[in-house]
Every structure is written in C-alpha cells, then in structure tokens.
Design an enzyme around this catalytic site. Structure first.
Site, PDB file in Angstrom:
ATOM      1  N   SER B  46      -5.856  -0.974  11.772  1.00 54.61           N
ATOM      2  CA  SER B  46      -5.651  -1.083  10.324  1.00 54.61           C
ATOM      3  C   SER B  46      -6.302   0.132   9.683  1.00 54.61           C
ATOM      4  O   SER B  46      -7.487   0.393   9.921  1.00 54.61           O
ATOM      5  CB  SER B  46      -6.292  -2.365   9.807  1.00 54.61           C
ATOM      6  OG  SER B  46      -5.878  -2.621   8.487  1.00 54.61           O
ATOM      7  N   GLU B  47      -5.542   0.891   8.882  1.00 58.98           N
ATOM      8  CA  GLU B  47      -6.043   2.209   8.458  1.00 58.98           C
ATOM      9  C   GLU B  47      -7.231   2.151   7.503  1.00 58.98           C
ATOM     10  O   GLU B  47      -7.863   3.160   7.250  1.00 58.98           O
ATOM     11  CB  GLU B  47      -4.920   3.075   7.891  1.00 58.98           C
ATOM     12  CG  GLU B  47      -4.237   2.570   6.634  1.00 58.98           C
ATOM     13  CD  GLU B  47      -2.944   1.829   6.958  1.00 58.98           C
ATOM     14  OE1 GLU B  47      -2.838   1.250   8.055  1.00 58.98           O
ATOM     15  OE2 GLU B  47      -2.045   1.819   6.091  1.00 58.98           O
ATOM     16  N   ASN B  48      -7.542   0.952   6.985  1.00 55.10           N
ATOM     17  CA  ASN B  48      -8.740   0.855   6.157  1.00 55.10           C
ATOM     18  C   ASN B  48     -10.013   0.721   6.996  1.00 55.10           C
ATOM     19  O   ASN B  48     -11.095   0.592   6.443  1.00 55.10           O
ATOM     20  CB  ASN B  48      -8.628  -0.315   5.177  1.00 55.10           C
ATOM     21  CG  ASN B  48      -8.418  -1.635   5.863  1.00 55.10           C
ATOM     22  OD1 ASN B  48      -7.607  -1.763   6.773  1.00 55.10           O
ATOM     23  ND2 ASN B  48      -9.173  -2.637   5.458  1.00 55.10           N
TER      24      ASN B  48
END
Lengths: 231, 217
Positions: B46-48
């Site tokens: 998840s890019e966060n």
C-alpha cells in the site's frame, strides 16, 4: 539545547503571512491536528501549503482552506473536499498536482541536500510540461526540483526532548521526510518523554531534523472510511 | 455474458505468482485480494506505507493510524512492515514491486493509459498512479470494455494521460487483451461473449488469431 515548547501556540511563533508550510499526513492519518487548529485561529493567510492531501471539508487542512488561509496548494490527491474543488474551479486557489512519489522524493531531496533529480513518473503527461527531459538506460525521465519550506509541521506517536520521533503504523507517510525538509520543523507528538527513554534502535526521525517539539492534546484522529470485517 | 466486477478480479487473480509483491489500485483491483489462488502467497503493498496488507479489521480493532491508500481501515499480516512515503515509492520506482493492478478510463493500443482526470468534471489528482505506471515491471488494467456502448479500448486516449507505453495486459468485462507492438491481441473472451462482440466493442487495433478460448473462472 531546549526544543520543547509548551503547546501549539508557542510552536508556531514566527509563522507569518505568505510563508510556505509543509504538513505531514496521508488523508487524515498522521496529521498535526493541534498545530492546524491553532493556525486556523490566527488569521495567518497566503499560505503556500505542501501536503499530500488537503483534509476534508470540516477537518484537517480543510479548516484552513475554508478560512481562505491557503493561497496555493501543492499536493498529489485532493478529492473528498467540495470546498477545495469550488475554490480551485473559481480560481481563488492555485493548485499544483504532483505524482505522489515525486512529491515525496522532492521533499526528501530538499532535506538531503539534493536540488533536483530525474524520475520517469509523469513523462509524456501534462506533469512533464515545461520540465527538462532526458533519457537514461533507454527510458525517458523528467527533472523534478526539491521542495523546501519555511516551516514543516509533522505529527508523531512518540517523541523525546531531543526531537527524536517514532511513528505508529501507516502514520509515518509524509511526516518523516517533511521533518527533514523544513527550515524550522515543528513536531507534535502523542507522548513526549525525556531523552533516553526511547530505544535509539527504533527511532524513525533523528532529532537533528526537529527544532520544536510539544505534546499534543485532544487528538480526534478522524477516519475517512471505516471498513470492517463483521464479527 | 459480460463479467461482473468480482469476476474480472477473479480472472486477474490467475495472473498472480507465488512470492509476488503486488500493488492493488482502488476499485476492482482491490477485489483481487479476495481471489488469490490456493498455494500462492503474495504480499500486498500500500503506497501510504505498508507492505503486507491484511483484511479489514473487526469493529473493535479499527485504528485511525492503520489505513490503506484508499483511506480505508485495514489490518496487517504477520511479517508486515511500515515505512514512509519516500521509501514506499522507492519500492515502486525502483522496480521492486512485481505487479501493479489498476483501473482506467481509457487505454490505447500503444499501452498508454488515462485514469486520473476528466477536464472540467473530475480533478482529484493523480495520487500514486503516475509513479506506479511509469515504473512497475508489469501492469494489468482492470476496466469496463465500453462506457454505454462507446469503446474505452482505443487507438489513442482522449483524456489526459497517466502514463505512456506502460500497460501490458487489460482484463475487461468482455475479454483479456495483451498489449503488443502491433496493437491489442485478443487472448480470451468472457464466457458466452462472441469474438464479433469484442471486435465491435474495440476501437483500437485488435489482433485475432485462431480460436479464442473462453476464460475459465
């Protein structure tokens, strides 16, 4: 060395109209709630705001937006905010959208003393307009510049009196790089402890990047989308 | 019969390989996590700032500090790791993520993709999509083949681009298409959907060679 300040009011001393300010967080996760709340009460305006998102209509940076304190927004994703859309379409608010990874790296680069760098993201799109292009290893890249700020405002889970910070779960996001990139970095933390109490093996942001630190109060920690598995 | 969203996700899940690190976009791509084949272990990024996304939490375990890139509350699996956004995009830009699955408004026969902006209507920002499509080793697009009968599988994208020459495979409600140097190549058709129907729904150059098998779902 005394980095500890009493509260957000003391922490924001020196912030004036038309300054560039970075705010950590992804959506509403890991945002510096205390500092945003206090800035919203000051009447400081003309802020050039660097943040991945711009809060929601009535929370986070959305409050500064509603107060018309923000002149320009540098972000990657600005959905979920009707007032933002209104101000952008009416021309009241200047907006610069960046690919999220390029935004993160522009901030990291500023903190790391790298003035500009090439990335493939955005090549061939409107993001590339006006930017230098160059081929490396057979692939096209565009030049992105570092992003610095007069103040960076970050939020951590735990911090110590030397400014060392630890984030919880996915609340690190942009906070860790922004702490490096501010000329003055303000850190608000849920738990402030004396130097020596945090295990130095597990520090995320070393204290050298932080100039002012305080223990925040009354964290609301709103969630944009509560999704659950039924019991 | 055209596929529903879950069936598109199920078909894409067949592309997963053991040991893959995968980034799933918002919408249909997120559903792919529900159909990971038995015996295959993938790690979801998840890019966060999370490697090892788990299922949604039980109501009493919801934590505001633990979300995915769609800002939904999630959990993490054993062996997960958390990190900042610069590290996250180092994983993406550095080519460490094996597969990216995302949605699109349009794709072109050159492998261009439009997914982030409809001028005058929808301006939310590109988020991480441009970084993902510019750097992922393999990109699969999950989308509807047409919008009210108008093809979204085009010669050239009409909306602002997210990336150029990057899409490798497209799975729609009607077909599986590979993007080749010579245009879209029809690989499979949805059960009960004819080759003619796919040809009529595709504006971009479509290569049809031999018998086209039905998808096995």
């Amino acid at each position: 060395m005394n980095k500890v300040v009493k509260d957000a009011e003391e922490a924001i001393r020196g912030i004036r109209d038309n300054m560039t300010i970075m705010f950590g967080g992804f959506g509403l996760c890991g945002i510096p709630e205390n500092t945003i709340r206090v800035i919203s009460k000051t009447g400081i305006k003309g802020i050039i705001c660097i943040s991945n998102n711009c809060g929601v209509d009535d929370f986070g940076l959305g409050i500064l937006l509603k107060n018309k304190q923000i002149k320009k927004m540098i972000a990657s994703y600005v959905g979920e905010n009707a007032e933002f859309e209104r101000q952008m379409l009416s021309g009241e608010l200047e907006v610069e959208l960046n690919p999220q990874g390029s935004l993160a790296e522009r901030i990291r680069a500023a903190g790391a003393g790298i003035p500009a760098f090439f990335v493939p993201a955005g090549y061939g799109t409107e993001v590339a307009i006006g930017k230098e292009e160059r081929e490396f290893n057979g692939k096209m890249h565009i030049l992105e510049h570092a992003l610095t700020a007069d103040f960076a405002v970050v939020k951590a889970w735990k911090g110590d009196t030397h400014g060392n910070l630890i984030y919880k779960y996915t609340a690190s996001n942009f906070n860790n790089m922004m702490a490096m990139a501010g000329k003055i970095t303000i850190a608000e933390v849920e738990e402030l402890v004396p130097a020596g109490e945090l295990d130095p093996n597990f520090i995320h942001t070393p204290g050298i990047f932080v100039q002012r630190i305080f223990q925040g109060v009354n964290y609301e920690k709103r969630i944009e989308q509560v999704t659950v598995t039924k019991n | 019969m055209a596929l529903d969203k879950n069936q598109i996700a199920k078909r894409i899940a067949q592309e997963l390989k053991d040991g893959y690190y995968v980034n799933l976009g918002i919408g249909i791509p997120t559903l792919v996590a529900n159909y990971v084949p038995d015996g295959i272990h993938v790690t979801l990024q998840s890019e966060n700032g999370l490697l090892g996304i788990g299922p949604f939490p039980y109501p009493d375990k919801v934590d505001a500090d633990l979300i995915n890139a769609g800002k939904q509350t999630v959990t993490y699996v054993a062996g997960a790791a958390f990190f900042d956004s610069a590290t996250s995009f180092a994983m993406i830009r550095g080519g460490h993520v094996d597969l990216t699955i995302l949605g699109a408004f349009e794709v072109s026969e050159q492998g261009d993709i439009s997914s982030w902006k409809v001028p005058g209507k929808l301006v939310k920002g590109m988020g991480g999509a441009m970084d993902l499509v510019a750097s992922a080793r393999n990109i699969i697009v999950a989308m509807q083949h047409t919008n009210k009968g108008v093809s979204k599988i085009l010669k050239k994208c009409t909306l602002p681009l997210t990336g150029v020459k990057c899409v490798k495979k497209v799975v729609t409600d009607l077909a599986v298409l590979d993007v080749t140097d010579n245009g879209f190549k029809l690989i499979e058709r949805a059960p009960g959907v004819s080759v003619e129907e796919i040809i009529n729904s595709t504006e971009g150059k479509l290569i049809v060679e031999g018998e086209i098998p039905e998808m096995k779902l």
